[in-house]
Design an enzyme around this catalytic site. Structure first.
Site, mmCIF file in Angstrom:
data_model
loop_
_atom_site.group_PDB
_atom_site.id
_atom_site.type_symbol
_atom_site.label_atom_id
_atom_site.label_comp_id
_atom_site.label_asym_id
_atom_site.label_seq_id
_atom_site.Cartn_x
_atom_site.Cartn_y
_atom_site.Cartn_z
ATOM 1 N N SER A 23 0.802 -1.229 0.000
ATOM 2 C CA SER A 23 0.000 0.000 0.000
ATOM 3 C C SER A 23 0.837 1.282 0.000
ATOM 4 O O SER A 23 0.510 2.216 -0.738
ATOM 5 C CB SER A 23 -0.974 0.005 1.181
ATOM 6 O OG SER A 23 -1.939 -0.988 0.982
ATOM 7 N N LYS A 72 -9.407 -4.298 11.712
ATOM 8 C CA LYS A 72 -10.579 -3.948 10.902
ATOM 9 C C LYS A 72 -11.867 -3.945 11.711
ATOM 10 O O LYS A 72 -12.794 -3.187 11.429
ATOM 11 C CB LYS A 72 -10.705 -4.901 9.715
ATOM 12 C CG LYS A 72 -9.651 -4.659 8.654
ATOM 13 C CD LYS A 72 -9.856 -5.563 7.452
ATOM 14 C CE LYS A 72 -8.783 -5.287 6.418
ATOM 15 N NZ LYS A 72 -8.937 -6.083 5.206
ATOM 16 N N ASN A 93 -11.822 -0.741 6.678
ATOM 17 C CA ASN A 93 -10.423 -0.726 6.219
ATOM 18 C C ASN A 93 -9.975 0.684 5.835
ATOM 19 O O ASN A 93 -8.821 0.887 5.483
ATOM 20 C CB ASN A 93 -10.185 -1.714 5.063
ATOM 21 C CG ASN A 93 -10.530 -1.109 3.708
ATOM 22 O OD1 ASN A 93 -11.378 -0.216 3.617
ATOM 23 N ND2 ASN A 93 -9.879 -1.573 2.669
ATOM 24 N N ASP A 108 -12.726 -2.906 0.698
ATOM 25 C CA ASP A 108 -12.338 -4.255 0.253
ATOM 26 C C ASP A 108 -13.369 -4.824 -0.724
ATOM 27 O O ASP A 108 -13.019 -5.381 -1.771
ATOM 28 C CB ASP A 108 -12.213 -5.210 1.445
ATOM 29 C CG ASP A 108 -10.928 -4.993 2.226
ATOM 30 O OD1 ASP A 108 -9.940 -4.539 1.627
ATOM 31 O OD2 ASP A 108 -10.912 -5.286 3.437
ATOM 32 N N ALA A 133 -15.921 -16.856 5.422
ATOM 33 C CA ALA A 133 -16.722 -15.735 5.926
ATOM 34 C C ALA A 133 -15.885 -14.896 6.898
ATOM 35 O O ALA A 133 -16.410 -14.329 7.849
ATOM 36 C CB ALA A 133 -17.987 -16.259 6.600
ATOM 37 N N GLY A 254 -6.452 -12.135 -6.770
ATOM 38 C CA GLY A 254 -6.732 -11.007 -5.873
ATOM 39 C C GLY A 254 -5.944 -9.741 -6.130
ATOM 40 O O GLY A 254 -6.100 -8.756 -5.402
#
Ligand code: NAP
Length: 286
Positions: A23, A72, A93, A108, A133, A254
């Site tokens: 990031s 988070k 996030n 996200d 999940a 991803g």
């Protein structure tokens, strides 16, 4: 990149560990490309330090922050406002600091649906099956429901996460038009049956990450017209995605999600669009 001035606005990543994160490179490259007087730094913050970290955001007028593991969920009580998708997913996030008023949201899920759109797949009206999940899955489920997915089948193993998934499913059914249901991942027959009813199959578990060569999906269940997405980006092709590709299905890993979630945070802090094509070429070589 422009010089740091007395007016440079700070944005940051909070979490632990953060030293491996892409990031800072992504956001600073985007600030440089757009000529914005912003910087992005990573701070190692543990769960028990989150209250102090949020206080520091206010004290130092930090314009915004990203949150990663394990913050988070832990950050929720310290914010002034939550977006709809964060209320649904109970995950944040991104923090936006508007003169001391802190809003939390999660990009996200938008990163995921944005990357799907980039690949030509619109989630509206579609039936999705998602494996797992956990944190990332919750945001993806909430966003797909908000954006108009017709139904979402969640397959989760029986653990503490299963009950959380059921609670999320209830919120989705109550607050959106999407129909959501949770099933036991160990029921292979049901997984095959529900896969046959879906347009998109998403792996949001850790299975297939790093050196793990397992897949939770039977190769023969993958149809050519099924879109197969894995949230994992390392390795770039998990066993699930390799088998899906071999079956002729459309596939996506991803990496784009990572880019698009960052682009969405960038927009929320600056009001400007991240030059995603440039960043993708330079940082993701895609
Ligand atoms: P998390 O909160 O720890 O959730 C992990 C999920 O995987 C949970 O549902 C967990 O079930 C399940 N799981 C783990 N091991 C399993 C196994 N052996 N069999 C079946 N289920 C298993 O992690 P997360 O943050 O959501 O991350 C999940 C994945 O998404 C990771 O691979 C991560 O790299 C990826 N990710 C990608 C992006 C991106 O931008 N592309 C962003 C975030 C995450 P239990 O709760 O029962 O353990």
């Amino acid at each position: 990149m422009s010089d740091i001035t007395g007016k440079t606005l700070l944005t940051c990543l909070l979490g632990s560990p953060v030293s491996h994160s892409l990031s800072p490179a992504m956001q600073n490259m985007a600030f440089s490309e757009t000529g914005l007087d912003y910087r992005y730094l990573a701070f190692d913050v543990k769960k028990e330090e989150i209250e102090d970290a949020v206080r520091a955001i206010r004290l130092f007028h930090i314009r915004g922050a990203n949150l990663t593991m394990p913050l988070k969920n832990a950050v929720l009580p310290y914010l002034d406002e939550l977006s709809r998708v964060s209320k649904l997913s109970l995950s944040v996030n991104t923090i936006i600091n508007d003169n001391g008023r802190l809003t939390g949201t999660t990009t996200d899920g938008k990163g995921f649906t944005g990357s799907l759109l980039f690949k030509g797949f619109d989630i509206r009206g579609k039936r999705a099956l998602i494996l797992g999940a956990g944190g990332a899955a919750s945001s993806v489920i909430a966003e797909m429901a908000e954006e108009g997915a017709e139904s979402i089948f969640v397959f989760q193993r029986k653990s503490a996460t299963f009950e959380k998934a059921e609670a999320l499913s209830e919120r989705v059914n109550e607050l959106t038009d999407c129909k959501c249901a949770v099933f036991d991942l160990s029921d292979g027959r049901l997984l095959s049956e529900k896969t046959s009813e879906c347009d998109i199959l998403i792996n949001a578990t850790n299975v297939g990450m790093g050196d793990d060569k397992h897949s939770l999906v039977k190769k023969e269940d993958i149809r050519e017209d099924l879109f197969c997405a894995d949230l994992i980006y390392s390795p770039e092709e998990t066993t699930f995605l390799r088998e899906a590709r071999e079956r002729g299905a459309r596939v996506m890993n991803g990496k784009l999600m990572l880019l698009f979630q960052g682009a969405e945070s960038f927009y929320l802090w600056t009001g400007k669009r991240m030059p995603v094509d440039i960043i993708r070429e330079r940082l993701f070589e895609d």
